[in-house]
Design a protein around this motif. Sequence first.
Motif, PDB file in Angstrom:
ATOM      1  N   TRP A  23      27.396 -30.547  37.633  1.00 50.44           N
ATOM      2  CA  TRP A  23      25.985 -30.365  37.292  1.00 50.44           C
ATOM      3  C   TRP A  23      25.734 -29.060  36.544  1.00 50.44           C
ATOM      4  O   TRP A  23      26.337 -28.027  36.862  1.00 50.44           O
ATOM      5  CB  TRP A  23      25.125 -30.341  38.554  1.00 50.44           C
ATOM      6  CG  TRP A  23      24.964 -31.655  39.243  1.00 50.44           C
ATOM      7  CD1 TRP A  23      25.651 -32.103  40.336  1.00 50.44           C
ATOM      8  CD2 TRP A  23      24.046 -32.694  38.886  1.00 50.44           C
ATOM      9  NE1 TRP A  23      25.227 -33.355  40.683  1.00 50.44           N
ATOM     10  CE2 TRP A  23      24.233 -33.746  39.822  1.00 50.44           C
ATOM     11  CE3 TRP A  23      23.089 -32.836  37.890  1.00 50.44           C
ATOM     12  CZ2 TRP A  23      23.495 -34.924  39.776  1.00 50.44           C
ATOM     13  CZ3 TRP A  23      22.356 -34.008  37.837  1.00 50.44           C
ATOM     14  CH2 TRP A  23      22.560 -35.039  38.771  1.00 50.44           C
ATOM     15  N   SER A  24      24.822 -29.124  35.603  1.00 48.30           N
ATOM     16  CA  SER A  24      24.180 -27.926  35.043  1.00 48.30           C
ATOM     17  C   SER A  24      22.686 -28.115  35.214  1.00 48.30           C
ATOM     18  O   SER A  24      22.085 -28.980  34.561  1.00 48.30           O
ATOM     19  CB  SER A  24      24.516 -27.737  33.564  1.00 48.30           C
ATOM     20  OG  SER A  24      25.783 -27.152  33.386  1.00 48.30           O
ATOM     21  N   VAL A  25      22.082 -27.349  36.108  1.00 49.86           N
ATOM     22  CA  VAL A  25      20.635 -27.374  36.293  1.00 49.86           C
ATOM     23  C   VAL A  25      20.076 -26.222  35.473  1.00 49.86           C
ATOM     24  O   VAL A  25      20.214 -25.051  35.829  1.00 49.86           O
ATOM     25  CB  VAL A  25      20.248 -27.234  37.771  1.00 49.86           C
ATOM     26  CG1 VAL A  25      18.732 -27.310  37.929  1.00 49.86           C
ATOM     27  CG2 VAL A  25      20.931 -28.312  38.608  1.00 49.86           C
ATOM     28  N   MET A  53      27.914 -27.120  40.874  1.00 47.56           N
ATOM     29  CA  MET A  53      26.620 -27.004  40.200  1.00 47.56           C
ATOM     30  C   MET A  53      26.409 -25.617  39.598  1.00 47.56           C
ATOM     31  O   MET A  53      26.516 -24.604  40.281  1.00 47.56           O
ATOM     32  CB  MET A  53      25.477 -27.311  41.189  1.00 47.56           C
ATOM     33  CG  MET A  53      24.075 -27.195  40.596  1.00 47.56           C
ATOM     34  SD  MET A  53      22.761 -27.576  41.801  1.00 47.56           S
ATOM     35  CE  MET A  53      22.920 -29.371  41.904  1.00 47.56           C
ATOM     36  N   GLY A 103      28.126 -27.947  32.568  1.00 45.85           N
ATOM     37  CA  GLY A 103      28.389 -29.099  33.405  1.00 45.85           C
ATOM     38  C   GLY A 103      28.530 -30.403  32.636  1.00 45.85           C
ATOM     39  O   GLY A 103      28.168 -30.511  31.462  1.00 45.85           O
ATOM     40  N   LEU A 105      26.917 -33.111  33.579  1.00 47.13           N
ATOM     41  CA  LEU A 105      25.572 -33.672  33.596  1.00 47.13           C
ATOM     42  C   LEU A 105      24.562 -32.545  33.481  1.00 47.13           C
ATOM     43  O   LEU A 105      24.665 -31.542  34.198  1.00 47.13           O
ATOM     44  CB  LEU A 105      25.321 -34.446  34.889  1.00 47.13           C
ATOM     45  CG  LEU A 105      26.314 -35.560  35.238  1.00 47.13           C
ATOM     46  CD1 LEU A 105      25.977 -36.151  36.604  1.00 47.13           C
ATOM     47  CD2 LEU A 105      26.325 -36.632  34.166  1.00 47.13           C
ATOM     48  N   HIS A 107      20.633 -31.325  33.790  1.00 49.58           N
ATOM     49  CA  HIS A 107      19.285 -31.583  34.283  1.00 49.58           C
ATOM     50  C   HIS A 107      18.413 -30.414  33.863  1.00 49.58           C
ATOM     51  O   HIS A 107      18.602 -29.286  34.333  1.00 49.58           O
ATOM     52  CB  HIS A 107      19.278 -31.714  35.809  1.00 49.58           C
ATOM     53  CG  HIS A 107      17.909 -31.940  36.380  1.00 49.58           C
ATOM     54  ND1 HIS A 107      17.504 -31.384  37.569  1.00 49.58           N
ATOM     55  CD2 HIS A 107      16.844 -32.656  35.912  1.00 49.58           C
ATOM     56  CE1 HIS A 107      16.258 -31.756  37.819  1.00 49.58           C
ATOM     57  NE2 HIS A 107      15.833 -32.522  36.822  1.00 49.58           N
ATOM     58  N   TYR A 120      19.811 -34.809  43.469  1.00 52.36           N
ATOM     59  CA  TYR A 120      21.147 -34.734  42.881  1.00 52.36           C
ATOM     60  C   TYR A 120      22.120 -35.696  43.553  1.00 52.36           C
ATOM     61  O   TYR A 120      22.977 -36.299  42.890  1.00 52.36           O
ATOM     62  CB  TYR A 120      21.641 -33.291  42.922  1.00 52.36           C
ATOM     63  CG  TYR A 120      20.727 -32.364  42.159  1.00 52.36           C
ATOM     64  CD1 TYR A 120      20.726 -32.353  40.768  1.00 52.36           C
ATOM     65  CD2 TYR A 120      19.803 -31.547  42.823  1.00 52.36           C
ATOM     66  CE1 TYR A 120      19.854 -31.546  40.043  1.00 52.36           C
ATOM     67  CE2 TYR A 120      18.927 -30.740  42.106  1.00 52.36           C
ATOM     68  CZ  TYR A 120      18.954 -30.747  40.727  1.00 52.36           C
ATOM     69  OH  TYR A 120      18.084 -29.968  40.027  1.00 52.36           O
ATOM     70  N   ALA A 124      23.612 -38.804  40.952  1.00 52.64           N
ATOM     71  CA  ALA A 124      25.002 -38.700  40.501  1.00 52.64           C
ATOM     72  C   ALA A 124      25.766 -40.020  40.518  1.00 52.64           C
ATOM     73  O   ALA A 124      26.531 -40.303  39.578  1.00 52.64           O
ATOM     74  CB  ALA A 124      25.736 -37.646  41.329  1.00 52.64           C
ATOM     75  N   VAL A 183      18.300 -37.005  33.793  1.00 47.59           N
ATOM     76  CA  VAL A 183      19.605 -36.340  33.731  1.00 47.59           C
ATOM     77  C   VAL A 183      20.373 -36.965  32.571  1.00 47.59           C
ATOM     78  O   VAL A 183      20.383 -38.187  32.416  1.00 47.59           O
ATOM     79  CB  VAL A 183      20.394 -36.528  35.040  1.00 47.59           C
ATOM     80  CG1 VAL A 183      21.778 -35.905  34.917  1.00 47.59           C
ATOM     81  CG2 VAL A 183      19.629 -35.935  36.217  1.00 47.59           C
ATOM     82  N   ARG A 185      24.091 -36.916  30.192  1.00 47.44           N
ATOM     83  CA  ARG A 185      25.467 -36.433  30.031  1.00 47.44           C
ATOM     84  C   ARG A 185      25.501 -35.401  28.896  1.00 47.44           C
ATOM     85  O   ARG A 185      24.902 -35.617  27.832  1.00 47.44           O
ATOM     86  CB  ARG A 185      26.405 -37.581  29.674  1.00 47.44           C
ATOM     87  CG  ARG A 185      26.625 -38.620  30.767  1.00 47.44           C
ATOM     88  CD  ARG A 185      27.733 -39.576  30.347  1.00 47.44           C
ATOM     89  NE  ARG A 185      27.769 -40.768  31.167  1.00 47.44           N
ATOM     90  CZ  ARG A 185      28.436 -40.879  32.320  1.00 47.44           C
ATOM     91  NH1 ARG A 185      29.119 -39.836  32.769  1.00 47.44           N
ATOM     92  NH2 ARG A 185      28.419 -42.006  33.010  1.00 47.44           N
TER      93      ARG A 185
END
Length: 356
Positions: A23-25, A53, A103, A105, A107, A120, A124, A183, A185
């Motif tokens: 993840w990249s938030v 994350m 990440g 993904l 967000h 999350y 996923a 979200v 890719r």
Amino acid sequence: MSPYNNDIPIISPVPQGVKRPLWSVMIPTYNCAEYLRETLASVLAQDPGPDIMQIMVVDDHSLEDDPEAVVAEIGKGRVEFYRQPQNVGITKNFQTCLELARGELIHQLHGDDLVRDGFYQKMAPAFQQHPEIGAAFCRNVFIDEYNHWQNLSDLEQKQSGILPSHWLNQIAGVCCIQTPSIVVRRAVYENLGGFNHRLKCGEDWEMWVRIAANYPIWYEIEALALYRVRSYSQTRRNVINGHYIQNLYKAIEIFADYLPNTVPARVIQQAKINCAYFALETAQGLFTRGDIGRAIAQIKLALQFAPQGKIIISASKVILWYGTLLLLSTLALVPSKISRILAKIHPIAVQGWKSS
């Protein structure tokens, strides 16, 4: 299809050797530090750790508050922070978010929005089980400045799953995705490019259409994201001054050029009509507030971009009703307070920003 041009920046792949989380938030902010505490808290409550994350705040050179201090207070070293050296605007700040994301993904969560417990964890699996999808989004709750729930976004289908291919007609007709609910890719951004720099707002709609035109999209029926509607937000200011509507029409012109032939021409026409109704709804609110000049400007925009008969009729009804109230109020035949109440409850024939 990769619609690269001078207005769509390239998103380069993450360099080899860089450790990549799932993840990249990415949290873009601008003068909204009063809400950032809640935003960060909602993410950190679901934090699986830095190996899984990345959490990062990207600030567009805020001058009215100190988001870095909030990040230090709430993040306690867990949350990364980047400050633009100068204000670059919404679209380019979003661009920076994509560039700094490591990440698989991404967000993007506005600095005044929230995620509900389980966001999350529940989003996923769709990517793991369906490698063909390019994005996934969930239903969202609209909230006000005080976290009061206002309403839910429309239900796109009855069960969670991949949306049918003809759903492209729906997203091209009306923007039904709020940024905190989706979200994407990172590989999709690398293939299709970043947010279009021609758009100062409404850039999200064009992006979601671009993705839907090239990839299957997963839909989660549970409302897992909270989208905040503030009276004095930057988006609201853009709506009132007409910039938002103008950019929506510009977005329609952009994606009309690359939509596949399977999308009927009537979808683009309906998109313009939907925007016109939104402008008329905005005009009604401005009339109620007594902001006559901006209300008239909204009506002119509606008629400029969608001069169809039903828009002309609706615009005429808005002008006739509010013009009558204004005249009676001026003549003291109807007290101004009563006229404002009547204006709010009178069912003007404006259908709203909905697709048909």
